[in-house]
Design an enzyme around this catalytic site. Sequence first.
Site, PDB file in Angstrom:
ATOM      1  N   LYS A 126     -20.289 -25.133 -28.396  1.00  0.00           N
ATOM      2  CA  LYS A 126     -21.644 -24.554 -28.304  1.00  0.00           C
ATOM      3  C   LYS A 126     -21.581 -23.080 -27.880  1.00  0.00           C
ATOM      4  O   LYS A 126     -22.252 -22.231 -28.461  1.00  0.00           O
ATOM      5  CB  LYS A 126     -22.508 -25.315 -27.280  1.00  0.00           C
ATOM      6  CG  LYS A 126     -22.707 -26.778 -27.577  1.00  0.00           C
ATOM      7  CD  LYS A 126     -23.620 -27.437 -26.563  1.00  0.00           C
ATOM      8  CE  LYS A 126     -23.102 -27.475 -25.141  1.00  0.00           C
ATOM      9  NZ  LYS A 126     -21.869 -28.275 -24.949  1.00  0.00           N
TER      10      LYS A 126
ATOM     11  N   ARG B 150      -8.868 -24.682 -23.352  1.00  0.00           N
ATOM     12  CA  ARG B 150      -9.838 -23.576 -23.349  1.00  0.00           C
ATOM     13  C   ARG B 150      -9.496 -22.506 -22.310  1.00  0.00           C
ATOM     14  O   ARG B 150      -9.180 -22.810 -21.164  1.00  0.00           O
ATOM     15  CB  ARG B 150     -11.214 -24.182 -23.031  1.00  0.00           C
ATOM     16  CG  ARG B 150     -12.332 -23.204 -22.980  1.00  0.00           C
ATOM     17  CD  ARG B 150     -13.624 -23.866 -23.245  1.00  0.00           C
ATOM     18  NE  ARG B 150     -14.103 -24.676 -22.131  1.00  0.00           N
ATOM     19  CZ  ARG B 150     -15.293 -25.269 -22.136  1.00  0.00           C
ATOM     20  NH1 ARG B 150     -16.086 -25.181 -23.184  1.00  0.00           N
ATOM     21  NH2 ARG B 150     -15.679 -25.974 -21.101  1.00  0.00           N
TER      22      ARG B 150
ATOM     23  N   ARG C 207     -11.324 -22.627 -16.644  1.00  0.00           N
ATOM     24  CA  ARG C 207     -12.406 -23.091 -15.768  1.00  0.00           C
ATOM     25  C   ARG C 207     -11.913 -24.194 -14.836  1.00  0.00           C
ATOM     26  O   ARG C 207     -11.137 -25.048 -15.236  1.00  0.00           O
ATOM     27  CB  ARG C 207     -13.559 -23.632 -16.623  1.00  0.00           C
ATOM     28  CG  ARG C 207     -14.440 -22.547 -17.157  1.00  0.00           C
ATOM     29  CD  ARG C 207     -15.440 -23.047 -18.156  1.00  0.00           C
ATOM     30  NE  ARG C 207     -16.116 -24.294 -17.807  1.00  0.00           N
ATOM     31  CZ  ARG C 207     -17.151 -24.777 -18.472  1.00  0.00           C
ATOM     32  NH1 ARG C 207     -17.646 -24.107 -19.510  1.00  0.00           N
ATOM     33  NH2 ARG C 207     -17.719 -25.911 -18.119  1.00  0.00           N
TER      34      ARG C 207
HETATM   35  P1  AMP Z   1     -21.247 -26.138 -19.061  1.00  0.00           P
HETATM   36  O1  AMP Z   1     -20.709 -24.766 -18.942  1.00  0.00           O
HETATM   37  O2  AMP Z   1     -22.525 -26.187 -19.862  1.00  0.00           O
HETATM   38  O3  AMP Z   1     -20.215 -27.137 -19.548  1.00  0.00           O
HETATM   39  O4  AMP Z   1     -21.645 -26.594 -17.586  1.00  0.00           O
HETATM   40  C1  AMP Z   1     -20.682 -26.698 -16.547  1.00  0.00           C
HETATM   41  C2  AMP Z   1     -21.274 -27.495 -15.394  1.00  0.00           C
HETATM   42  O5  AMP Z   1     -22.427 -26.813 -14.884  1.00  0.00           O
HETATM   43  C3  AMP Z   1     -21.771 -28.880 -15.756  1.00  0.00           C
HETATM   44  O6  AMP Z   1     -20.729 -29.854 -15.748  1.00  0.00           O
HETATM   45  C4  AMP Z   1     -22.810 -29.126 -14.660  1.00  0.00           C
HETATM   46  O7  AMP Z   1     -22.189 -29.435 -13.436  1.00  0.00           O
HETATM   47  C5  AMP Z   1     -23.440 -27.751 -14.513  1.00  0.00           C
HETATM   48  N1  AMP Z   1     -24.588 -27.575 -15.454  1.00  0.00           N
HETATM   49  C6  AMP Z   1     -24.663 -26.734 -16.512  1.00  0.00           C
HETATM   50  N2  AMP Z   1     -25.840 -26.842 -17.131  1.00  0.00           N
HETATM   51  C7  AMP Z   1     -26.528 -27.796 -16.471  1.00  0.00           C
HETATM   52  C8  AMP Z   1     -27.817 -28.379 -16.633  1.00  0.00           C
HETATM   53  N3  AMP Z   1     -28.633 -28.013 -17.629  1.00  0.00           N
HETATM   54  N4  AMP Z   1     -28.199 -29.336 -15.748  1.00  0.00           N
HETATM   55  C9  AMP Z   1     -27.391 -29.701 -14.742  1.00  0.00           C
HETATM   56  N5  AMP Z   1     -26.160 -29.224 -14.532  1.00  0.00           N
HETATM   57  C10 AMP Z   1     -25.728 -28.255 -15.381  1.00  0.00           C
END
Ligand code: AMP
Length: 213
Positions: free
Chosen positions: A13, A127, A160
């Site tokens: 994404k 990644r 990450r």
């Molecule tokens: P991502 O970068 O989108 O994979 O997000 C990394 C982490 O951030 C996730 O595993 C959640 O812990 C937190 N996170 C990101 N977006 C959300 C969201 N919309 N709601 C809740 N937690 C989020």
Amino acid sequence: MRLVLLGAPGAGKGTQAKKLIDKYGTPQISTGDILRAAVAEGTPLGKEAKAVMDKGELVPDSVVLGLVEERLQQDDCKKGYILDGFPRNTAQAEALDGILDKLGMGLSAAISVDVPSEDLMKRLTGRRTCKGCGQMYNVHFSAPAKEGTCDKCSGELYQRDDDREETIKKRLEVYEAQTAPLIDYYGNKGILKSVAGTGSIDEIFEKMCASIG
Ligand code: AMP
């Protein structure tokens, strides 16, 4: 263009969102990026979020909803936006509908990037992201010319904290249980487009642009 990008962690994404920004000029709103920035700055929100993120769980809805509502009201979102990693569950999707109604900027489409679950682990463990410009690499599929260094800006690449195997397993479980139901949520609204997230980054991007029309 006002988009939601759906897809499991590792579906690509963020990579596709960056290409959409280049093509359409609309900002990407990634709740994960906003939360990681807060963690890096050591703000109270960042400290609270880090513990949850390191476990692979979701940060409370009230926290992310506040961040997104504030971000959508900034000027650059008037020309559109790409929501990446948000909404993550039905409660967030319903709240988003309310916010967008209020702001008069409802969604054009929700694009689901579909990747077979067996591919996701390799994509996530491989990644790497540039600290300088945010460019993303994968040590298995799209490695930089020089290990650990960004091809574009020579910045340092990092992995990450939540891209470790145990945390990834939890994130994929959380995705299946809480986020995957949003595919039906947007399908029922008649705005869902599904794109196979396999093939090269450019091939996926072409399919994505074709689905937007
Ligand atoms: P991502 O970068 O989108 O994979 O997000 C990394 C982490 O951030 C996730 O595993 C959640 O812990 C937190 N996170 C990101 N977006 C959300 C969201 N919309 N709601 C809740 N937690 C989020």
